[in-house]
Design an enzyme around this catalytic site. Structure first.
Site, PDB file in Angstrom:
ATOM      1  N   HIS A 172       8.962 -95.382   8.402  1.00 51.69           N
ATOM      2  CA  HIS A 172      10.020 -96.286   8.846  1.00 51.69           C
ATOM      3  C   HIS A 172       9.537 -97.224   9.944  1.00 51.69           C
ATOM      4  O   HIS A 172       9.917 -98.390   9.990  1.00 51.69           O
ATOM      5  CB  HIS A 172      11.212 -95.462   9.338  1.00 51.69           C
ATOM      6  CG  HIS A 172      12.448 -96.258   9.580  1.00 51.69           C
ATOM      7  ND1 HIS A 172      13.234 -96.742   8.555  1.00 51.69           N
ATOM      8  CD2 HIS A 172      13.048 -96.656  10.727  1.00 51.69           C
ATOM      9  CE1 HIS A 172      14.255 -97.400   9.064  1.00 51.69           C
ATOM     10  NE2 HIS A 172      14.164 -97.367  10.378  1.00 51.69           N
ATOM     11  N   HIS A 199      20.207 -98.765   6.344  1.00 53.82           N
ATOM     12  CA  HIS A 199      20.606 -97.511   6.986  1.00 53.82           C
ATOM     13  C   HIS A 199      21.037 -96.562   5.874  1.00 53.82           C
ATOM     14  O   HIS A 199      22.146 -96.040   5.863  1.00 53.82           O
ATOM     15  CB  HIS A 199      21.717 -97.752   8.011  1.00 53.82           C
ATOM     16  CG  HIS A 199      21.455 -97.070   9.309  1.00 53.82           C
ATOM     17  ND1 HIS A 199      22.403 -96.402  10.028  1.00 53.82           N
ATOM     18  CD2 HIS A 199      20.306 -96.932  10.028  1.00 53.82           C
ATOM     19  CE1 HIS A 199      21.867 -95.904  11.130  1.00 53.82           C
ATOM     20  NE2 HIS A 199      20.594 -96.214  11.147  1.00 53.82           N
TER      21      HIS A 199
END
EC number: 6.3.5.3
Length: 736
Positions: A48, A94
């Site tokens: 990420h 998200h």
């Protein structure tokens, strides 16, 4: 150092680090890391934050143009729109948190992307989103839709930014991993953009905003691993958002920026204090010393490990001009926010973290940030699928019943139930609301407008990643063009499965090549983006979903076009070539029950040539309505234009050279519908012939029904009822 857990292979694995990566850490620092250092490496070297599987391929994206002020690498991209103004925008995912805790996952997704924009010195003016949910019949889908939509609306509405557009789809491949991609757009002075790179030695590093808690610890690491049946247990790693605190943070940040207090600024997003501090130092070629005793906390007894990895929301890190420290503090105190000097820049190029008088971490800063591991993972191309010839596809029902079925399917039905929960007109600058090709937002205090859209067709990307990547960019370009905008730049959100599987990495590489080729051909550079990998549950990956957020400029927002028919008796023109391509079409899937075949090819030269002509018609005032053709094909687009206005249309029969159901529902690319006054039709058709642009008159607006010569007709009111009914009915408990 304090007594900390013993570093074992199990603890290393629990932090998402591979054995070879841990060996690299040992070689890098020459000793066993502390527990806090292990957490820092876990945060900074996960997928990420480090982009370790994708960076090598992202380098091929076109990122430059005369109007690009800042491309990828900062908190958001920046483009020049003239008159000293700049647009700042980015899209981010998200996904994992929103599946576990849909309301909070979605709210913090919106909050995080808003911070990325105002960190650059821009005031947010619009949000968009791209949402992918599982099959409607899946037992969790209703719950996830309800929570995500409420979360997006709850945060955006409270913060005070309109949510003006987006895309929502349903497919069984998202059953175990939904996608929540949030895009934010802001406006700034072109000469007052703020960046993350620290400069100067012994400059104060200041913590701003809300207090630090234990929420979100290892949120970034969770977003770098695939799910299994225990994913519900990861609920504590989901952050909690407060839109009212974020609004205060926005105003305070913009005020101290205007007061010329800021050297560098970084929001605390993924990996929290760790990532923001490392990025500021690494980008500025400086070291950072942090003293965690000064960090404002809302929970007692927090360890250095917890403070460094917390992803509590509504927090910023700044490097301030020393002489402006008191002024900046007064501004933040005025807004009721925490302000604390938590460290200083150093010339050491080391990241040093102290807590309670002990050194908890002492690491080389560049290797944490810019020089994290980089992988060129094995990848295999997706096998080519056969072209499906229209004459081989039997029509299971007549044309009008097929239309009625299609507009009441989950993907093509009205999403009003969703966007009416968002305040899409707050700030008073929304010119075109959700439901059209692109949102149009007025640039305050002037005639300019921005055209904003989010697009991707995942089933195309699965069938042919290269063509699917091209098509995602081309559709964003078309949607901006269809409202009269000049496409300027994109942000991308690349959602894929596990990159350690060669076939998934092949999808990623193929889509990226398609995106790159389309951006070059259309002069539509990539200025920001996000990569979300490991979107899998128990080995089942999502459809490859490279969401494209597009931004375009209108010199005069009052001259934008919309999809609604404007009056009766106008000529309806189909611009672009129609061959009746049924492969991977919604018609083939939802009417014929076949999800197969090669997707439609994208001719980028035709996209550019045809789009430029359509935009010229809109600017000249010749086109009274315009709509690009995409999911569902020609007849679905005509129905949308009719439903938007209440005006029907009398349509000519399909040409003899094309099978009727393929003509009406095929998804050939580079096509638009426009209406022109009857008096202009002949001139426009002649001009198109002269410009070598395919253009055919297919009907006339008028009446209250869609009527096809030689076929049945259907009242527009009947279509609208079906179009508007599915989603409210489903969310109200009706069978999927």
């Amino acid at each position: 150092m304090r007594n900390e857990p013993q570093i074992t292979p199990e603890l290393v694995a629990a932090h998402g680090l591979k054995p070879d990566e841990y060996e690299r850490i040992l070689k890098l620092i020459g000793r066993e890391p502390t527990f806090t250092e292990l957490g820092i490496f876990s945060a900074m070297w996960n997928e990420h934050c480090s982009y370790k599987s994708s960076r090598i391929h992202l380098k091929g994206l076109p990122t430059k143009a005369p109007w690009v002020i800042q491309g990828p690498g900062e908190n958001a991209g920046v483009i020049d729109i003239g008159d000293g103004q700049a647009v700042v925008f980015k899209m981010e995912s998200h996904n994992h948190p929103s599946y576990i805790e849909p309301y909070q996952g979605a709210t913090t997704g919106v909050g995080g992307i808003l911070r990325d924009v105002f960190t650059m010195g821009a005031r947010p003016i619009a949000c968009l989103n791209a949402l992918s949910f599982g099959a409607p019949e899946h037992p969790k889908t209703r719950h996830l839709v309800s929570g995500v939509v409420a979360g997006i609306g709850g945060y955006g509405n409270s913060f005070g930014v309109p949510t003006v557009g987006g895309q929502t789809r349903f497919h069984t491949r998202y059953d175990g991993n939904i996608l929540v991609n949030a895009m934010a757009v802001g406006l700034a002075d072109a000469d007052k953009i703020f960046y993350a790179a620290a400069s100067g030695v012994n400059m104060p590093i200041v913590y701003l905003g809300s207090k630090t808690g234990r929420d979100g610890i290892h949120g970034a690491s969770m977003a770098s691993a695939e799910f299994d049946d225990s994913s519900e247990e990861k609920r504590p790693t989901v952050q909690v958002g407060d839109p009212f605190a974020e609004k205060l943070l926005l105003e305070a940040c913009l005020e101290i920026m205007a007061a010329d207090c800021v050297i560098a600024i970084q929001d605390m997003g993924a990996a929290g204090l760790t990532c923001s501090a490392v990025e500021m130092g690494a980008k500025g070629d400086l070291g950072v010393d942090l003293d965690l005793d000064s960090v404002p906390t809302r929970e007692t007894g927090m360890s250095a490990y917890e403070m460094m990895l917390s992803e509590s929301q509504e927090r910023m890190l700044m490097v301030l001009k020393p002489e402006k420290e008191k002024e900046a503090e007064a501004i933040f105190r005025k807004w009721g926010l925490d302000f604390a000097v938590v460290g200083y820049t150093t010339p050491s190029k080391r990241f040093v973290v102290k807590h309670g008088g002990d050194v908890m971490a002492d690491l080389p800063i560049k290797e944490l940030g810019d020089e994290a591991p980089l992988y060129d993972r094995p990848h295999v191309a997706s096998p080519a699928l056969p072209v499906i010839h229209a004459r081989e596809v039997k029509a299971p029902m007549a044309i009008i019943p097929a239309l009625e079925k299609l507009i009441a399917t989950p993907d093509l039905c009205s999403k009003r139930w969703i966007w009416e929960q968002y305040d899409h007109v707050i700030l008073g600058n929304t010119v075109q609301r959700p439901g059209g090709d692109a949102a149009v937002v007025r640039v305050q205090d002037g005639p300019k407008g921005l055209a904003l859209t989010v697009d991707v067709t995942p089933r195309y990307c699965e069938a042919d990643p290269f063509e699917g990547g091209k098509q995602a960019v081309a559709e964003a370009w078309r949607n901006i063009t269809a409202v009269g905008g000049r496409p300027l730049a994109i942000t991308d959100n690349l959602n894929f499965g596990n990159p350690e599987r060669p076939e998934i990495m092949g999808q990623f590489v193929g889509c990226l090549k398609g995106i790159s080729e389309a951006c070059r051909a259309l002069d539509f550079p990539v200025v920001s983006g996000n990569v979300s990998l490991y979107n899998e549950t128990n080995g089942r990956a999502i459809l490859p979903t490279p969401s494209i957020g597009g931004v375009g400029l209108l010199d005069d927002f009052t001259k934008s076009a919309s999809i609604a028919f404007k009056t009766e008796g106008e000529a309806i023109l189909l611009i672009g070539e129609t061959h009746g391509w049924l492969g991977q079409s919604v018609y083939l899937r939802d009417v014929c029950g076949r999800e197969e075949g090669a997707p439609p090819p994208v001719d980028l030269a035709a996209e550019k040539r045809i789009g430029d002509v359509v935009r010229g018609m809109i600017h000249a005032g010749t086109a009274t309505a315009a709509h690009d053709l995409s999911d569902g094909g020609l007849l679905v687009a005509l129905a949308e234009m009719a439903m938007a206005s209440g005006i029907g249309a009398r349509l000519l029969a399909a040409p003899a050279s094309i099978v009727p159901h393929a003509y009406w529902f095929g998804e050939d690319q580079a096509r638009y519908l426009v209406t022109v006054p009857e008096t202009e039709a002949g001139r426009v058709l002649a001009k198109m012939r002269g410009a070598n642009v395919p253009c055919t008159r297919i009907g006339t607006t008028g009446g209250t029904a869609l009527a096809i010569a030689g076929e049945a007709s259907v009242e527009v009111a009947t279509l609208r009822t079906r179009f508007e009914s599915w989603l409210p009915g489903y969310m109200g408990g009706a069978a999927a």
